[in-house]
Structures are given as C-alpha cells and as structure tokens.
Design a protein around this motif. Structure first.
Motif, PDB file in Angstrom:
ATOM      1  N   GLN A   1      -4.939 -23.517  33.842  1.00  8.05           N
ATOM      2  CA  GLN A   1      -5.794 -22.358  34.090  1.00  8.05           C
ATOM      3  C   GLN A   1      -5.597 -21.796  35.495  1.00  8.05           C
ATOM      4  O   GLN A   1      -5.642 -20.571  35.702  1.00  8.05           O
ATOM      5  N   SER A   2      -5.357 -22.665  36.472  1.00  7.55           N
ATOM      6  CA  SER A   2      -5.143 -22.189  37.842  1.00  7.55           C
ATOM      7  C   SER A   2      -3.875 -21.349  37.940  1.00  7.55           C
ATOM      8  O   SER A   2      -3.864 -20.294  38.591  1.00  7.55           O
ATOM      9  N   LEU A   3      -2.810 -21.803  37.293  1.00  5.93           N
ATOM     10  CA  LEU A   3      -1.559 -21.042  37.328  1.00  5.93           C
ATOM     11  C   LEU A   3      -1.712 -19.689  36.636  1.00  5.93           C
ATOM     12  O   LEU A   3      -1.271 -18.652  37.155  1.00  5.93           O
ATOM     13  N   MET A   4      -2.333 -19.681  35.468  1.00  4.26           N
ATOM     14  CA  MET A   4      -2.487 -18.425  34.740  1.00  4.26           C
ATOM     15  C   MET A   4      -3.411 -17.468  35.475  1.00  4.26           C
ATOM     16  O   MET A   4      -3.239 -16.244  35.397  1.00  4.26           O
ATOM     17  N   SER A   5      -4.391 -18.009  36.204  1.00  6.15           N
ATOM     18  CA  SER A   5      -5.338 -17.146  36.909  1.00  6.15           C
ATOM     19  C   SER A   5      -4.693 -16.405  38.079  1.00  6.15           C
ATOM     20  O   SER A   5      -5.288 -15.485  38.633  1.00  6.15           O
ATOM     21  N   ILE A   6      -3.482 -16.809  38.461  1.00  2.00           N
ATOM     22  CA  ILE A   6      -2.757 -16.067  39.497  1.00  2.00           C
ATOM     23  C   ILE A   6      -2.265 -14.728  38.943  1.00  2.00           C
ATOM     24  O   ILE A   6      -2.306 -13.698  39.629  1.00  2.00           O
ATOM     25  N   ILE A   7      -1.832 -14.734  37.671  1.00  8.41           N
ATOM     26  CA  ILE A   7      -1.276 -13.528  37.051  1.00  8.41           C
ATOM     27  C   ILE A   7      -2.361 -12.634  36.460  1.00  8.41           C
ATOM     28  O   ILE A   7      -2.258 -11.405  36.504  1.00  8.41           O
ATOM     29  N   VAL A   8      -3.397 -13.239  35.917  1.00  5.53           N
ATOM     30  CA  VAL A   8      -4.426 -12.495  35.181  1.00  5.53           C
ATOM     31  C   VAL A   8      -4.996 -11.300  35.953  1.00  5.53           C
ATOM     32  O   VAL A   8      -5.162 -10.209  35.374  1.00  5.53           O
ATOM     33  N   PRO A   9      -5.327 -11.418  37.253  1.00  4.76           N
ATOM     34  CA  PRO A   9      -5.905 -10.259  37.951  1.00  4.76           C
ATOM     35  C   PRO A   9      -5.015  -9.019  37.969  1.00  4.76           C
ATOM     36  O   PRO A   9      -5.524  -7.910  38.181  1.00  4.76           O
TER      37      PRO A   9
ATOM     38  N   PHE B   1      -3.690  -7.577  35.502  1.00  7.72           N
ATOM     39  CA  PHE B   1      -4.112  -6.684  34.420  1.00  7.72           C
ATOM     40  C   PHE B   1      -5.372  -5.919  34.806  1.00  7.72           C
ATOM     41  O   PHE B   1      -5.535  -4.754  34.455  1.00  7.72           O
ATOM     42  N   GLY B   2      -6.278  -6.588  35.535  1.00  6.85           N
ATOM     43  CA  GLY B   2      -7.447  -5.893  36.025  1.00  6.85           C
ATOM     44  C   GLY B   2      -7.087  -4.791  36.997  1.00  6.85           C
ATOM     45  O   GLY B   2      -7.657  -3.685  36.951  1.00  6.85           O
ATOM     46  N   VAL B   3      -6.144  -5.075  37.885  1.00 10.96           N
ATOM     47  CA  VAL B   3      -5.676  -4.056  38.834  1.00 10.96           C
ATOM     48  C   VAL B   3      -5.093  -2.863  38.084  1.00 10.96           C
ATOM     49  O   VAL B   3      -5.409  -1.705  38.389  1.00 10.96           O
ATOM     50  N   LEU B   4      -4.255  -3.116  37.096  1.00 10.76           N
ATOM     51  CA  LEU B   4      -3.601  -2.039  36.359  1.00 10.76           C
ATOM     52  C   LEU B   4      -4.597  -1.222  35.534  1.00 10.76           C
ATOM     53  O   LEU B   4      -4.492   0.007  35.447  1.00 10.76           O
TER      54      LEU B   4
ATOM     55  N   MET C   1      -8.519  -0.355  46.264  1.00 11.18           N
ATOM     56  CA  MET C   1      -7.272  -0.184  46.993  1.00 11.18           C
ATOM     57  C   MET C   1      -6.359   0.788  46.261  1.00 11.18           C
ATOM     58  O   MET C   1      -6.250   0.758  45.032  1.00 11.18           O
ATOM     59  N   ARG C   2      -5.697   1.631  47.016  1.00  7.74           N
ATOM     60  CA  ARG C   2      -4.865   2.676  46.423  1.00  7.74           C
ATOM     61  C   ARG C   2      -3.594   2.131  45.775  1.00  7.74           C
ATOM     62  O   ARG C   2      -3.165   2.621  44.740  1.00  7.74           O
ATOM     63  N   ARG C   3      -2.973   1.133  46.403  1.00  8.24           N
ATOM     64  CA  ARG C   3      -1.685   0.635  45.909  1.00  8.24           C
ATOM     65  C   ARG C   3      -1.884  -0.621  45.069  1.00  8.24           C
ATOM     66  O   ARG C   3      -2.405  -1.628  45.556  1.00  8.24           O
ATOM     67  N   PRO C   4      -1.462  -0.596  43.794  1.00 12.83           N
ATOM     68  CA  PRO C   4      -1.644  -1.748  42.918  1.00 12.83           C
ATOM     69  C   PRO C   4      -1.005  -3.034  43.445  1.00 12.83           C
ATOM     70  O   PRO C   4      -1.573  -4.117  43.290  1.00 12.83           O
ATOM     71  N   THR C   5       0.167  -2.918  44.066  1.00 12.30           N
ATOM     72  CA  THR C   5       0.836  -4.123  44.576  1.00 12.30           C
ATOM     73  C   THR C   5       0.004  -4.798  45.657  1.00 12.30           C
ATOM     74  O   THR C   5      -0.171  -6.028  45.653  1.00 12.30           O
ATOM     75  N   ILE C   6      -0.535  -4.005  46.569  1.00 13.88           N
ATOM     76  CA  ILE C   6      -1.373  -4.557  47.632  1.00 13.88           C
ATOM     77  C   ILE C   6      -2.657  -5.134  47.045  1.00 13.88           C
ATOM     78  O   ILE C   6      -3.133  -6.200  47.467  1.00 13.88           O
ATOM     79  N   ALA C   7      -3.228  -4.441  46.058  1.00 10.71           N
ATOM     80  CA  ALA C   7      -4.442  -4.941  45.415  1.00 10.71           C
ATOM     81  C   ALA C   7      -4.188  -6.284  44.743  1.00 10.71           C
ATOM     82  O   ALA C   7      -5.007  -7.211  44.830  1.00 10.71           O
ATOM     83  N   PHE C   8      -3.047  -6.420  44.072  1.00  8.03           N
ATOM     84  CA  PHE C   8      -2.726  -7.680  43.407  1.00  8.03           C
ATOM     85  C   PHE C   8      -2.548  -8.811  44.420  1.00  8.03           C
ATOM     86  O   PHE C   8      -3.053  -9.917  44.229  1.00  8.03           O
ATOM     87  N   ILE C   9      -1.824  -8.534  45.499  1.00  7.00           N
ATOM     88  CA  ILE C   9      -1.657  -9.552  46.548  1.00  7.00           C
ATOM     89  C   ILE C   9      -3.011  -9.944  47.126  1.00  7.00           C
ATOM     90  O   ILE C   9      -3.276 -11.121  47.403  1.00  7.00           O
ATOM     91  N   ALA C  10      -3.896  -8.962  47.267  1.00 12.19           N
ATOM     92  CA  ALA C  10      -5.233  -9.237  47.809  1.00 12.19           C
ATOM     93  C   ALA C  10      -6.044 -10.141  46.896  1.00 12.19           C
ATOM     94  O   ALA C  10      -6.892 -10.913  47.376  1.00 12.19           O
ATOM     95  N   THR C  11      -5.791 -10.089  45.584  1.00 12.13           N
ATOM     96  CA  THR C  11      -6.529 -10.965  44.667  1.00 12.13           C
ATOM     97  C   THR C  11      -6.204 -12.433  44.914  1.00 12.13           C
ATOM     98  O   THR C  11      -6.985 -13.315  44.547  1.00 12.13           O
ATOM     99  N   ILE C  12      -5.073 -12.695  45.533  1.00 10.35           N
ATOM    100  CA  ILE C  12      -4.689 -14.067  45.864  1.00 10.35           C
ATOM    101  C   ILE C  12      -5.065 -14.402  47.297  1.00 10.35           C
ATOM    102  O   ILE C  12      -5.709 -15.425  47.575  1.00 10.35           O
ATOM    103  N   VAL C  13      -4.689 -13.511  48.207  1.00  5.96           N
ATOM    104  CA  VAL C  13      -4.852 -13.793  49.636  1.00  5.96           C
ATOM    105  C   VAL C  13      -6.320 -13.777  50.064  1.00  5.96           C
ATOM    106  O   VAL C  13      -6.761 -14.645  50.829  1.00  5.96           O
ATOM    107  N   LEU C  14      -7.085 -12.808  49.570  1.00  4.72           N
ATOM    108  CA  LEU C  14      -8.467 -12.660  50.028  1.00  4.72           C
ATOM    109  C   LEU C  14      -9.350 -13.852  49.646  1.00  4.72           C
ATOM    110  O   LEU C  14      -9.989 -14.452  50.523  1.00  4.72           O
TER     111      LEU C  14
END
Length: 258
Positions: free
Chosen positions: A70-78, A80-83, A162-175
């Motif tokens: 579940q931890s590994l999959m939860s890295i990718i799952v957000p 779809f929310g960003v998109l 966030m305007r840029r999806p790539t930055i938003a996705f990275i933020a889901t991990i980093v933040l």
C-alpha cells in the motif's frame, strides 16, 4: 405539502452520479493515464510477490505485506487526483468539484482493494513462521483503503492549488514526508507528527489502531483531505470568477445576450 421537489432531487442525484462516472472514466481515459494506473498496480503486485518469495518467513504477515504494497502504490495514486483536478477548467465551465472528488476516492478505493487481494493471495500461497500472520487483517484491510483515499485527496487538493501538475505531484510526496521529518527533528514539535499522513499510514497498516489513533487519522483527513481541497475549491471559484466575471447591474451576461 407537495412532492414537487422530489423530481429535482432525483435529477440532481442522477446528474451527480453521471458526472462522477464521467470523471471516473476520465481519470483513466487516456493511454498515459491507463499506463500510470497499471504502474501503480504493478508496484503493489511486485512488492507482494517479492516479500512473499524472498522475504524472511517471519516477516510474511498481512501487516508487513500491506505496509510495503500500500505504501508503494500510494506514491503513484495522488497523480490521478492531480490530473483530475487539472481537468477542471473554468474557461469551459467544467468546474464541478464534487464529482471529481468522488471519482478520485472511488479510484483510490479500487487501488486499495487490489492491494488487499494481492497481499491475501501472496500470504495464502506461501508459508510463514510468524505466530499470527493474519493478525489485525480486518483493521488493516479498512486502513488500506483509507490510506489510498487520503493520498488521493492530497493529490486533488494540491492539484487545485498548484498550476503545474508535475510540481503538484512532487509536492504530494515531498510536503507530507518533509513535514513529518521536520516535526520529528524538533522535540517540542514532535507530537505534531501524528497529524501527518505518513504517521497515520504507519498506524493504519499495522492494524494497531487505538481510539486516539482513529481521532488522529480523522484529524489528518480533515487537514490534508478536506482542508487542502477546501482551499483548492476557493481557488477554483476565484479562477472561475476571473474567466466569467459577474456582470454589473444593468448589464447582461454574454450567455444571455446571445
């Protein structure tokens, strides 16, 4: 009393259901999104298979497998929310947030359920030397779905903010992880770690959930799920107002004047 409001209620309910189904289809509606979805499931499958076949027999428990899967999959799952959040475009009038949030939660639940199934299958076909490999299976199964739903809501919230999806996705991990590390590095702030997604994930996937842990998870949902999306919704309304400004008194809106 009259029942004249019932048709409107049913129509609104049907409209919400159709919009949710459309958003769910849109979440995997392109080849790139389908590949991303397959990658999330593949990560879970590989983690379960690897731990079941190569991991120490004492670590072959539903809790250990679920933690990794579940931890590994939860890295990718957000992602779809960003998109899904980025699909909401004021210029086209597509600004209904509720169907997208419901679709995001449903997709996350599907991922969580897939993880439950592969963990159960992996544990069933292998031998374990753990004393009770299926301990807390019910709590962990529920927690697995909740983990993915919260991860997805973090994605929709940051995607709206966030305007840029790539930055938003990275933020889901980093933040979330960065805040967890930061709070842990300062003694006086360490109790605040309990209000980060990473901390709640550890409790949910271990199955050892006390009443306090459930309250902490609810706080995480309110802060990281409801809070981020409320801020994102406000930003979406602001964008919509900029694109479709309210006409001044005495003026007609463009849609009515045509």
């Amino acid at each position: 009393m009259t029942d004249s409001g019932i048709p409107n209620t049913l129509a609104n309910s049907t409209s919400l259901g159709e919009a949710t189904v459309n958003a769910l289809r849109r979440s995997v509606g392109t080849r790139a999104r389908r590949l991303l979805f397959a990658l999330a499931l593949l990560l879970g499958l590989l983690a379960a298979t690897g731990l079941a076949l190569a991991g120490p027999p004492g670590d072959r428990t539903f809790a250990k497998l679920s933690d990794a899967v579940q931890s590994l999959m939860s890295i990718i799952v957000p992602a779809f929310g960003v998109l899904l959040a980025r699909d909401l475009k004021p210029a086209s009038g597509t600004t209904r947030l509720t169907p997208s949030l419901l679709a995001a939660a449903l997709l996350a639940a599907v991922v969580g359920l897939f993880g439950i199934l592969v963990c159960a299958a992996a544990l069933t076909v292998t031998t374990s030397s753990a004393q009770d490999p299926w301990r807390h299976v019910g709590t962990i199964a529920v927690g697995s779905v909740l983990v993915q739903v919260v991860a997805q809501l973090v994605g929709t919230g940051l995607g709206l903010l966030m305007r840029r999806p790539t930055i938003a996705f990275i933020a889901t991990i980093v933040l979330p992880l960065g805040l967890w590390f930061l709070l842990g590095a300062i003694d006086v702030l360490r109790p605040g770690q309990a209000l980060t997604p990473y901390s709640s994930v550890r409790h949910l996937l271990s199955g050892q959930m006390s009443a306090l842990n459930w309250v902490q998870w609810l706080a995480v949902l309110l802060i990281w799920g409801a809070g981020l999306n409320a801020l994102g919704s406000a930003r979406l309304r602001h964008r919509n107002h900029d694109v479709h400004p309210t006409p001044a008194v005495g003026e007609q809106s463009p849609s009515l004047s045509q």
